[in-house]
Design a protein around this motif. Structure first.
Motif, short mmCIF file in Angstrom:
data_model
loop_
_atom_site.label_atom_id
_atom_site.label_comp_id
_atom_site.label_asym_id
_atom_site.label_seq_id
_atom_site.Cartn_x
_atom_site.Cartn_y
_atom_site.Cartn_z
N MET A 156 2.37 1.65 -3.49
CA MET A 156 1.12 2.22 -4.60
C MET A 156 0.87 3.66 -4.10
O MET A 156 0.83 4.28 -5.18
CB MET A 156 -0.04 1.30 -4.35
CG MET A 156 0.00 -0.13 -4.70
SD MET A 156 1.03 -0.44 -6.22
CE MET A 156 -0.24 0.32 -7.43
N ALA A 157 0.90 4.25 -2.90
CA ALA A 157 0.70 5.47 -2.58
C ALA A 157 2.24 6.32 -3.23
O ALA A 157 1.78 7.25 -3.81
CB ALA A 157 0.73 5.68 -1.17
N LYS B 294 3.71 14.02 -11.68
CA LYS B 294 4.35 14.20 -13.07
C LYS B 294 3.43 14.69 -14.21
O LYS B 294 3.82 15.54 -15.11
CB LYS B 294 4.67 12.43 -13.76
CG LYS B 294 5.34 12.54 -15.04
CD LYS B 294 5.47 10.85 -15.43
CE LYS B 294 6.00 11.04 -16.88
NZ LYS B 294 5.88 9.61 -17.09
N THR B 295 2.02 14.65 -13.96
CA THR B 295 0.86 14.93 -15.12
C THR B 295 0.42 15.95 -14.61
O THR B 295 -0.34 16.46 -15.36
CB THR B 295 -0.29 13.75 -15.06
OG1 THR B 295 -0.57 13.51 -13.77
CG2 THR B 295 0.45 12.42 -15.61
N GLU C 267 0.82 -1.27 0.07
CA GLU C 267 0.05 0.05 0.02
C GLU C 267 0.82 1.26 -0.02
O GLU C 267 0.65 2.32 -0.71
CB GLU C 267 -0.86 -0.03 1.08
CG GLU C 267 -2.42 -0.88 1.09
CD GLU C 267 -2.91 -0.97 2.32
OE1 GLU C 267 -2.61 -0.43 3.25
OE2 GLU C 267 -3.85 -1.99 2.40
N ILE D 251 3.83 5.35 -5.93
CA ILE D 251 3.53 5.48 -7.39
C ILE D 251 2.53 6.33 -7.64
O ILE D 251 2.56 7.17 -8.67
CB ILE D 251 3.36 4.18 -7.74
CG1 ILE D 251 4.58 3.42 -7.48
CG2 ILE D 251 2.93 4.11 -9.36
CD1 ILE D 251 4.50 1.66 -7.82
N GLU D 252 1.42 6.49 -6.93
CA GLU D 252 0.46 7.35 -7.29
C GLU D 252 0.72 8.90 -7.30
O GLU D 252 0.37 9.58 -8.17
CB GLU D 252 -0.73 7.11 -6.36
CG GLU D 252 -2.22 7.86 -6.97
CD GLU D 252 -3.34 7.52 -5.90
OE1 GLU D 252 -4.20 8.22 -5.93
OE2 GLU D 252 -3.20 6.54 -5.07
N LEU D 253 1.23 9.32 -6.05
CA LEU D 253 1.73 10.61 -5.89
C LEU D 253 2.85 10.88 -7.10
O LEU D 253 2.89 11.94 -7.72
CB LEU D 253 2.61 10.61 -4.36
CG LEU D 253 3.05 12.13 -4.23
CD1 LEU D 253 2.08 13.04 -4.24
CD2 LEU D 253 3.62 11.80 -2.89
N SER D 254 3.59 10.11 -7.32
CA SER D 254 4.72 10.28 -8.47
C SER D 254 4.11 10.46 -9.93
O SER D 254 4.26 11.57 -10.58
CB SER D 254 5.67 9.31 -8.60
OG SER D 254 6.44 9.49 -9.53
N TYR D 255 3.11 9.94 -10.04
CA TYR D 255 2.41 10.09 -11.34
C TYR D 255 1.43 11.51 -11.35
O TYR D 255 1.47 12.06 -12.31
CB TYR D 255 1.20 8.85 -11.36
CG TYR D 255 0.31 9.16 -12.77
CD1 TYR D 255 0.74 9.03 -14.01
CD2 TYR D 255 -0.89 9.43 -12.69
CE1 TYR D 255 0.14 8.72 -15.14
CE2 TYR D 255 -1.72 9.68 -13.59
CZ TYR D 255 -1.29 9.23 -14.96
OH TYR D 255 -2.03 9.58 -15.93
N LEU D 256 1.07 11.56 -10.27
CA LEU D 256 0.32 12.97 -10.05
C LEU D 256 1.10 14.14 -10.50
O LEU D 256 0.66 15.06 -10.83
CB LEU D 256 -0.63 12.88 -8.63
CG LEU D 256 -1.78 11.99 -8.44
CD1 LEU D 256 -2.38 12.22 -7.07
CD2 LEU D 256 -2.72 12.55 -9.40
#
Length: 52
Positions: free
Chosen positions: A35-36, A45-46, A32, A38-43
């Motif tokens: 995944m948090a 980045k985008t 978990e 990875i999600e933060l990194s994606y947010l």
């Protein structure tokens, strides 16, 4: 998972504290947390960049 406090200490002590915290986690908690991250990194980045 316990609430962690922000601590300012020598980097070696901070690393030791972090490793001990990770060792106490269950595999599900580790997943978990990953995944948090990875999600933060994606947010980040985008996210739209605001230029002044």
């Amino acid at each position: 998972m316990e609430i962690t406090k922000l601590n300012h200490a020598h980097p070696s002590k901070m690393e030791e504290r972090y490793l001990n915290e990770i060792r106490k986690m269950t595999p599900q908690q580790r997943f978990e947390k990953l995944m948090a991250i990875i999600e933060l990194s994606y947010l980040l980045k985008t996210a739209k960049k605001i230029s002044k």
